[in-house]
Motif scaffolding. Sequence first.
Motif, PDB file in Angstrom:
ATOM      1  N   HIS A  91      21.966  50.886   8.051  1.00 11.18           N
ATOM      2  CA  HIS A  91      23.295  51.170   7.512  1.00 11.18           C
ATOM      3  C   HIS A  91      24.329  50.673   8.501  1.00 11.18           C
ATOM      4  CE1 HIS A  91      21.643  54.018   4.473  1.00 11.18           C
ATOM      5  NE2 HIS A  91      20.675  54.062   5.363  1.00 11.18           N
ATOM      6  N   ARG A  92      25.010  49.619   8.141  1.00  8.74           N
ATOM      7  CA  ARG A  92      26.028  49.077   9.027  1.00  8.74           C
ATOM      8  C   ARG A  92      27.405  49.318   8.425  1.00  8.74           C
ATOM      9  NH1 ARG A  92      24.958  46.560  13.212  1.00  8.74           N
ATOM     10  NH2 ARG A  92      27.030  45.688  13.264  1.00  8.74           N
ATOM     11  N   ALA A  93      28.354  49.593   9.281  1.00  8.47           N
ATOM     12  CA  ALA A  93      29.729  49.829   8.808  1.00  8.47           C
ATOM     13  C   ALA A  93      30.358  48.506   8.400  1.00  8.47           C
ATOM     14  CB  ALA A  93      30.551  50.491   9.901  1.00  8.47           C
ATOM     15  N   GLU A  94      31.130  48.576   7.308  1.00  9.98           N
ATOM     16  CA  GLU A  94      31.878  47.389   6.875  1.00  9.98           C
ATOM     17  C   GLU A  94      33.001  47.109   7.862  1.00  9.98           C
ATOM     18  OE1 GLU A  94      31.167  45.456   4.571  1.00  9.98           O
ATOM     19  OE2 GLU A  94      30.066  46.447   2.973  1.00  9.98           O
ATOM     20  N   ASN A  95      33.199  45.881   8.215  1.00 12.29           N
ATOM     21  CA  ASN A  95      34.306  45.532   9.114  1.00 12.29           C
ATOM     22  C   ASN A  95      35.607  45.462   8.339  1.00 12.29           C
ATOM     23  OD1 ASN A  95      32.593  45.328  11.330  1.00 12.29           O
ATOM     24  ND2 ASN A  95      32.064  43.188  10.843  1.00 12.29           N
TER      25      ASN A  95
ATOM     26  N   ASN B  99      28.520  43.650  18.155  1.00  9.11           N
ATOM     27  CA  ASN B  99      28.339  44.436  16.935  1.00  9.11           C
ATOM     28  C   ASN B  99      28.300  45.935  17.249  1.00  9.11           C
ATOM     29  OD1 ASN B  99      28.275  42.295  15.118  1.00  9.11           O
ATOM     30  ND2 ASN B  99      26.092  41.943  15.444  1.00  9.11           N
ATOM     31  N   LEU B 100      27.644  46.269  18.358  1.00  9.77           N
ATOM     32  CA  LEU B 100      27.572  47.680  18.737  1.00  9.77           C
ATOM     33  C   LEU B 100      28.948  48.216  19.102  1.00  9.77           C
ATOM     34  CD1 LEU B 100      25.797  50.126  19.173  1.00  9.77           C
ATOM     35  CD2 LEU B 100      25.315  49.332  21.495  1.00  9.77           C
ATOM     36  N   LEU B 101      29.737  47.419  19.802  1.00 10.04           N
ATOM     37  CA  LEU B 101      31.094  47.834  20.147  1.00 10.04           C
ATOM     38  C   LEU B 101      31.960  47.986  18.904  1.00 10.04           C
ATOM     39  CD1 LEU B 101      31.762  45.663  23.330  1.00 10.04           C
ATOM     40  CD2 LEU B 101      31.537  48.146  23.226  1.00 10.04           C
ATOM     41  N   ASN B 102      31.771  47.095  17.937  1.00 12.25           N
ATOM     42  CA  ASN B 102      32.509  47.232  16.679  1.00 12.25           C
ATOM     43  C   ASN B 102      32.155  48.529  15.968  1.00 12.25           C
ATOM     44  OD1 ASN B 102      33.963  44.845  16.889  1.00 12.25           O
ATOM     45  ND2 ASN B 102      32.355  43.624  15.917  1.00 12.25           N
TER      46      ASN B 102
ATOM     47  N   VAL C  20      34.298  54.744  14.858  1.00 14.38           N
ATOM     48  CA  VAL C  20      34.225  56.200  14.972  1.00 14.38           C
ATOM     49  C   VAL C  20      35.456  56.847  14.351  1.00 14.38           C
ATOM     50  CG1 VAL C  20      34.286  58.122  16.607  1.00 14.38           C
ATOM     51  CG2 VAL C  20      32.713  56.234  16.978  1.00 14.38           C
ATOM     52  N   SER C  21      36.624  56.205  14.526  1.00 17.01           N
ATOM     53  CA  SER C  21      37.847  56.758  13.940  1.00 17.01           C
ATOM     54  C   SER C  21      37.740  56.808  12.421  1.00 17.01           C
ATOM     55  CB  SER C  21      39.050  55.907  14.355  1.00 17.01           C
ATOM     56  OG  SER C  21      38.892  54.566  13.915  1.00 17.01           O
ATOM     57  N   LYS C  22      37.063  55.814  11.822  1.00 14.57           N
ATOM     58  CA  LYS C  22      36.867  55.822  10.376  1.00 14.57           C
ATOM     59  C   LYS C  22      35.921  56.947   9.966  1.00 14.57           C
ATOM     60  CE  LYS C  22      37.571  50.851   9.654  1.00 14.57           C
ATOM     61  NZ  LYS C  22      36.952  49.607   9.135  1.00 14.57           N
ATOM     62  N   ILE C  23      34.912  57.181  10.795  1.00 16.83           N
ATOM     63  CA  ILE C  23      33.967  58.257  10.498  1.00 16.83           C
ATOM     64  C   ILE C  23      34.703  59.591  10.475  1.00 16.83           C
ATOM     65  CG2 ILE C  23      31.922  59.503  11.326  1.00 16.83           C
ATOM     66  CD1 ILE C  23      30.949  56.882  12.526  1.00 16.83           C
ATOM     67  N   GLU C  24      35.546  59.835  11.485  1.00 19.40           N
ATOM     68  CA  GLU C  24      36.271  61.097  11.559  1.00 19.40           C
ATOM     69  C   GLU C  24      37.241  61.248  10.392  1.00 19.40           C
ATOM     70  OE1 GLU C  24      38.050  60.840  15.393  1.00 19.40           O
ATOM     71  OE2 GLU C  24      36.324  61.713  16.425  1.00 19.40           O
ATOM     72  N   ALA C  25      37.803  60.139   9.917  1.00 20.45           N
ATOM     73  CA  ALA C  25      38.753  60.202   8.806  1.00 20.45           C
ATOM     74  C   ALA C  25      38.050  60.206   7.459  1.00 20.45           C
ATOM     75  CB  ALA C  25      39.717  59.018   8.881  1.00 20.45           C
ATOM     76  N   GLY C  26      36.729  60.081   7.472  1.00 18.29           N
ATOM     77  CA  GLY C  26      35.964  60.073   6.229  1.00 18.29           C
ATOM     78  C   GLY C  26      36.167  58.808   5.413  1.00 18.29           C
ATOM     79  N   LYS C  27      36.521  57.705   6.063  1.00 18.20           N
ATOM     80  CA  LYS C  27      36.802  56.466   5.354  1.00 18.20           C
ATOM     81  C   LYS C  27      35.772  55.374   5.632  1.00 18.20           C
ATOM     82  CE  LYS C  27      41.799  57.286   5.386  1.00 18.20           C
ATOM     83  NZ  LYS C  27      43.125  56.769   5.816  1.00 18.20           N
ATOM     84  N   LEU C  28      34.689  55.719   6.299  1.00 16.36           N
ATOM     85  CA  LEU C  28      33.686  54.728   6.648  1.00 16.36           C
ATOM     86  C   LEU C  28      32.882  54.327   5.417  1.00 16.36           C
ATOM     87  CD1 LEU C  28      32.353  53.179   8.999  1.00 16.36           C
ATOM     88  CD2 LEU C  28      30.664  55.020   9.099  1.00 16.36           C
ATOM     89  N   GLU C  29      32.785  53.006   5.170  1.00 17.53           N
ATOM     90  CA  GLU C  29      31.966  52.476   4.086  1.00 17.53           C
ATOM     91  C   GLU C  29      30.754  51.784   4.701  1.00 17.53           C
ATOM     92  OE1 GLU C  29      34.275  49.987   1.615  1.00 17.53           O
ATOM     93  OE2 GLU C  29      35.676  51.569   0.996  1.00 17.53           O
TER      94      GLU C  29
END
Length: 283
Positions: free
Chosen positions: A279-283, A218-221, A226-235
């Motif tokens: 707060h966990r990121a959606e897969n 889960n931590l590796l996921n 991180v790429s989603k965070i930089e693109a502002g697309k993290l839910e």
Amino acid sequence: MSLQLKDLKESTDFLNYLFDNITSAVFIVDENIRIQNINNSFNVLFQKQEDKLIGELCGNAIGCSFAVDQNKDCGTTSNCDKCVLRDSLLKSFSQEVPVYRKILVRDFYINEERINKYFQFSTKYISFSGQRMVMIIVDDLTELEDQRRSIEDKNLKLGNLNNEMVRFLGIAAHDLRNPIGAIRGFAELMTMAGSNYSDEEKEEFLKLIYDASDFSLNLLNDLLDVSKIEAGKLELNIQNCDFRKLLINSVNLHEYFARNKNIRLSTEIPEKFVLCTVHRAEN
């Protein structure tokens, strides 16, 4: 027959052509800092016609915000003593020397709109037919300066993101060390001394190995997000986390290793224990 440079210099029409078509804004002022002549680029830059400029004080003619806002003549505003353009003009007249590549950053009223401009200018003293004048050459670098500042801002943001990334990876590496170490430790116990443990204990080891590997996965996921965070697309998927369960699992994970070192671990958790929000990121 080719034109000779000497003939061109002596041609008033040719010199007027150069004066009017040079891309820099050029204007000439007298000793009273009043405009006596301008070129076409000056008209384009300040959006004013020649008949409204000739004889006007420099600051008033070019729409200096201090002259306009304070409704005063150039030379009498609160900023005139600090004005780099006025200082350069006075220096050229008093010392009869040129001033090169000075920067003037100021608001100007152009077509009744207040606009911040970034100018680079040079001055040149001229004495002609007994008249003392100074020629000012102005280049508008506002767009280039805006681009430079934009690049600086982006570089600063990238630097901050890089620092956050390094810090984040450091935390992640620390958090991965414990579960991976536990997996290795339990695997060694089962490999080297498996016969010394009951089936129940072995089953507990396997469960702890599974839990530790699941946490690591889960931590590796999350790291891959991180790429989603930089693109502002993290839910974010907001969930409640039971601290009691988290602490008990952590103690159980290390209990066997502590026991081998004659260390006893115990937990005392209040009945009413506050839940935390995760707060966990959606897969």
